[in-house]
Design an enzyme around this catalytic site. Structure first.
Site, PDB file in Angstrom:
ATOM      1  N   LYS A  72       0.839  -1.203   0.000  1.00 21.25           N
ATOM      2  CA  LYS A  72       0.000   0.000   0.000  1.00 21.25           C
ATOM      3  C   LYS A  72       0.871   1.249   0.000  1.00 21.25           C
ATOM      4  O   LYS A  72       1.988   1.242   0.528  1.00 21.25           O
ATOM      5  CB  LYS A  72      -0.865   0.074   1.266  1.00 21.25           C
ATOM      6  CG  LYS A  72      -1.857  -1.030   1.450  1.00 21.25           C
ATOM      7  CD  LYS A  72      -2.580  -0.858   2.780  1.00 21.25           C
ATOM      8  CE  LYS A  72      -3.517  -2.003   3.050  1.00 21.25           C
ATOM      9  NZ  LYS A  72      -4.142  -1.909   4.373  1.00 21.25           N
ATOM     10  N   TYR A 132      -5.637   5.502  -0.149  1.00 23.08           N
ATOM     11  CA  TYR A 132      -4.806   4.306  -0.214  1.00 23.08           C
ATOM     12  C   TYR A 132      -4.646   3.897  -1.676  1.00 23.08           C
ATOM     13  O   TYR A 132      -5.615   3.881  -2.431  1.00 23.08           O
ATOM     14  CB  TYR A 132      -5.473   3.104   0.470  1.00 23.08           C
ATOM     15  CG  TYR A 132      -6.096   3.355   1.812  1.00 23.08           C
ATOM     16  CD1 TYR A 132      -5.466   2.928   2.967  1.00 23.08           C
ATOM     17  CD2 TYR A 132      -7.339   3.978   1.931  1.00 23.08           C
ATOM     18  CE1 TYR A 132      -6.048   3.129   4.215  1.00 23.08           C
ATOM     19  CE2 TYR A 132      -7.919   4.181   3.163  1.00 23.08           C
ATOM     20  CZ  TYR A 132      -7.277   3.751   4.300  1.00 23.08           C
ATOM     21  OH  TYR A 132      -7.855   3.948   5.519  1.00 23.08           O
ATOM     22  N   ASP A 168     -13.070  -4.037  14.270  1.00 19.01           N
ATOM     23  CA  ASP A 168     -11.728  -3.641  14.690  1.00 19.01           C
ATOM     24  C   ASP A 168     -11.540  -3.760  16.197  1.00 19.01           C
ATOM     25  O   ASP A 168     -10.451  -4.099  16.666  1.00 19.01           O
ATOM     26  CB  ASP A 168     -11.420  -2.208  14.249  1.00 19.01           C
ATOM     27  CG  ASP A 168     -11.143  -2.113  12.759  1.00 19.01           C
ATOM     28  OD1 ASP A 168     -10.995  -3.159  12.093  1.00 19.01           O
ATOM     29  OD2 ASP A 168     -11.079  -0.978  12.248  1.00 19.01           O
TER      30      ASP A 168
END
Length: 188
Positions: A72, A132, A168
């Site tokens: 990335k 990204y 998360d």
């Protein structure tokens, strides 16, 4: 662009060279030749962005397992983030170490994240946008993560967490994967 090695094996900090005039500035953020000459990935399958409404929002820590692992390039294009990488590569000299970077619209910095590193960030401003560039398409079956507050990694997040997804917040803790070697944050 200015490419700088970091404390994590294979991670590169990328500073832009701003050409200022009365209108503002112009800067290159990607150059195939410069990336190729350094042996960095230049073929990306997708670009993505996240909008984060409130300061303290935490996203991560995410990575994809092989054969769907991702390289990335991460950049903050509005607001600011405390960007964190954790080395999840068992053969790496920096295995289970973490490093942080402050990325913001004003500093223009980006981070090149090779395959095998978990990535996450916390917003340092309201209305933050993160961009990204990702080398592989998202593959749900290969998605993995570690908890943002895993005691083995012990990341020093700068703000209280104001928003985090249920997914998360519920990644499992790591269990005795090796010796923890935390690294200092790169000066901003």
């Amino acid at each position: 662009m200015i490419f700088s090695a970091t404390d994590l094996e294979g991670v590169i900090a990328i500073d832009i060279e701003m050409q200022h005039d009365s209108r503002g500035y112009f800067a290159r953020t990607m150059c195939r030749d410069e990336f190729t000459s350094r042996g960095l990935v230049v073929d990306y399958a997708q670009d993505s962005m996240s909008f984060n409404q409130i300061r303290g929002t935490l996203r991560g820590l995410h990575y994809q397992n092989a054969p769907c692992a991702e390289t990335k390039i991460v950049r903050c294009v509005q607001g600011a983030i405390y960007d964190v990488l954790v080395d999840m590569r068992p053969g790496s000299k920096t295995y289970l170490a973490w490093q942080s970077f402050e990325l913001s619209a004003s500093n223009g910095k980006a981070v090149y994240v090779p395959e095998g590193l978990a990535h996450g960030f916390q917003t340092l401003a309201d209305a933050t946008v993160v961009q990204y560039r990702i080398s592989a398409p998202y593959a749900a079956h290969a998605a993995a993560g570690i908890r943002y507050d895993d005691p083995l990694i012990a990341i020093a997040w700068p703000e209280p967490v104001t928003a985090i997804s249920e997914k998360d917040a519920s990644w499992p803790d790591l269990e005795r994967y090796g010796e923890r070697r935390p690294l200092r944050a790169v000066p901003t």
